[in-house]
Write an enzyme that holds these catalytic residues in place. Structure first.
Site, short mmCIF file in Angstrom:
data_model
loop_
_atom_site.label_atom_id
_atom_site.label_comp_id
_atom_site.label_asym_id
_atom_site.label_seq_id
_atom_site.Cartn_x
_atom_site.Cartn_y
_atom_site.Cartn_z
N ASP A 8 0.86 -1.19 0.00
CA ASP A 8 0.00 0.00 0.00
C ASP A 8 0.89 1.24 0.00
O ASP A 8 2.07 1.17 0.35
CB ASP A 8 -0.93 0.02 1.22
CG ASP A 8 -1.87 1.24 1.22
OD1 ASP A 8 -2.43 1.56 0.15
OD2 ASP A 8 -2.02 1.90 2.27
N SER A 9 0.30 2.37 -0.35
CA SER A 9 1.05 3.63 -0.31
C SER A 9 1.41 4.00 1.14
O SER A 9 2.29 4.83 1.34
CB SER A 9 0.19 4.74 -0.91
OG SER A 9 -1.03 4.83 -0.20
N CYS A 71 -4.30 -1.43 -2.17
CA CYS A 71 -4.45 0.01 -2.37
C CYS A 71 -5.30 0.21 -3.61
O CYS A 71 -4.95 -0.29 -4.70
CB CYS A 71 -3.06 0.61 -2.57
SG CYS A 71 -3.08 2.36 -3.03
N GLU A 156 -3.78 9.26 8.02
CA GLU A 156 -2.32 9.09 8.14
C GLU A 156 -1.79 9.86 9.36
O GLU A 156 -0.82 9.48 9.98
CB GLU A 156 -1.60 9.58 6.88
CG GLU A 156 -1.72 8.64 5.69
CD GLU A 156 -0.70 7.49 5.71
OE1 GLU A 156 0.45 7.70 6.12
OE2 GLU A 156 -1.08 6.37 5.32
N CYS A 190 -11.18 2.92 -0.52
CA CYS A 190 -9.81 3.31 -0.18
C CYS A 190 -9.51 2.57 1.11
O CYS A 190 -10.32 2.59 2.05
CB CYS A 190 -9.70 4.82 0.04
SG CYS A 190 -8.10 5.30 0.74
N HIS A 192 -7.66 3.09 3.47
CA HIS A 192 -7.50 3.89 4.69
C HIS A 192 -8.86 4.15 5.39
O HIS A 192 -8.90 4.43 6.58
CB HIS A 192 -6.93 5.27 4.36
CG HIS A 192 -5.45 5.29 4.14
ND1 HIS A 192 -4.85 4.68 3.06
CD2 HIS A 192 -4.44 5.85 4.86
CE1 HIS A 192 -3.54 4.89 3.12
NE2 HIS A 192 -3.28 5.58 4.20
N1 DGL Z 1 -4.95 3.40 0.61
C1 DGL Z 1 -4.98 3.87 -0.72
C2 DGL Z 1 -6.22 3.43 -1.45
O1 DGL Z 1 -6.80 2.41 -1.13
C3 DGL Z 1 -4.77 5.34 -1.03
C4 DGL Z 1 -4.10 6.25 -0.14
C5 DGL Z 1 -3.33 7.30 -0.87
O2 DGL Z 1 -3.88 8.31 -1.32
O3 DGL Z 1 -2.12 7.09 -0.97
O4 DGL Z 1 -6.63 4.10 -2.38
#
Ligand code: DGL
Length: 281
Positions: A8-9, A71, A156, A190, A192
């Site tokens: 993931d990012s 991600c 984050e 997403c 997150h």
């Molecule tokens: N967790 C990532 C997703 O599912 C994105 C987070 C980011 O913007 O880096 O899209």
């Protein structure tokens, strides 16, 4: 043989990894968070593709044969190019899977009104990946999208309980339902966003199903491994988990537990020198 890679990012993929490791505890795993370059959600196709490919190659170099892009942004903007351009150039057996297909292929189970909402990063929304994938499987479903650019930074930075988080969660949910009040299922597209679930539930109409991807992706991986014995036989089974971050280990260890649900001890991956070290930065 090698571990299964989860990418993931940043921290978000840990919400997916938690479900995968609960369902399939027998395998070895390496988690890689590119925290040094998060967020991906506001970056161009080329940048997301380049960053994702770099990280996937690191996971391959660490012995992974199978990598899950936990991600949505990377799945939307990089997965297809990696699968169609980069993997065929390799002589060895490697595969990369994303999180969008597993979620879209069963979305009809969650909606009776056939109106589905997507909450995601700007990158995922602009890619139209959810709209196109859902339409392919279920042409009768109408899809409404809302980009929530502030949500990843809030998560984050562990600001989920702040007044700012309340403001932005309400704002984007209101905007989504202004598009259609017939929406009865919303995908948190997403990885997150599950961390914002208590707030999301507060502002979303009570009858609406809110879908987090972790459990869905875990079951989809289990199914994939059953159907692809040749790949399953390349995955080592020792129940070991390693965590890597491209940023500071201290920050990662402090926050990762929130997403993963238990304490995490990460190592640092140096993208510049392609080296792995445990040094504190
Ligand atoms: N967790 C990532 C997703 O599912 C994105 C987070 C980011 O913007 O880096 O899209």
């Amino acid at each position: 043989m090698g571990p299964i890679g989860i990418f993931d990012s940043g921290y978000g993929g840990l919400t997916v990894f938690k479900e995968i490791s609960n369902l399939l505890p027998q395998y070895d795993y390496i988690y890689l968070g590119d925290n040094a370059r998060v967020p991906y959600g506001t970056r161009s196709y080329d940048t997301v593709y380049q960053y994702t490919l770099e990280c996937v190659n690191h996971l391959f170099d660490m012995g992974c044969h199978l990598v899950i892009l936990a991600c949505n942004t990377a799945s939307a903007k990089a997965l297809r190019s990696i699968q169609q351009k980069d993997l065929p150039q390799r002589r060895d057996r490697r595969n990369v899977l994303g999180v969008i297909r597993p979620t879209t292929e069963l979305i009809d189970r969650f909606t009776t009104s056939k109106h589905v909402g997507i909450l995601a990063t700007s990158g995922t929304v602009n890619s139209q990946s959810y709209v196109l994938e859902i339409l392919k499987f279920f042409p009768a479903i109408s899809v409404y999208q809302e980009a929530c650019p502030m949500w990843v930074p809030l998560v984050e930075n562990n600001e989920m309980a702040s007044a700012g988080a309340r403001y932005f969660v309400k704002q984007h949910i209101d905007r989504l339902f202004q598009q259609s009040n017939a929406i009865d299922a919303v995908i948190l597209a997403c990885t997150h966003y599950p961390l914002l679930l208590p707030l999301i539930k507060e502002f979303i109409p009570k009858h609406v199903q809110v879908i987090s991807q972790g459990n869905i992706v875990a079951h989809s991986l289990a199914d994939y491994l059953t159907r692809h014995r040749e790949m399953e036989s390349l995955c080592t089974k020792g129940g070991n988990k390693q965590f890597f971050t491209t940023e500071s280990i201290e920050n990662f260890n402090e926050k990762a537990g929130l997403f993963y649900g238990s304490k995490v001890e990460a190592q640092h991956l140096d993208l510049m020198n392609k080296g792995v070290s445990c040094r504190k930065i």
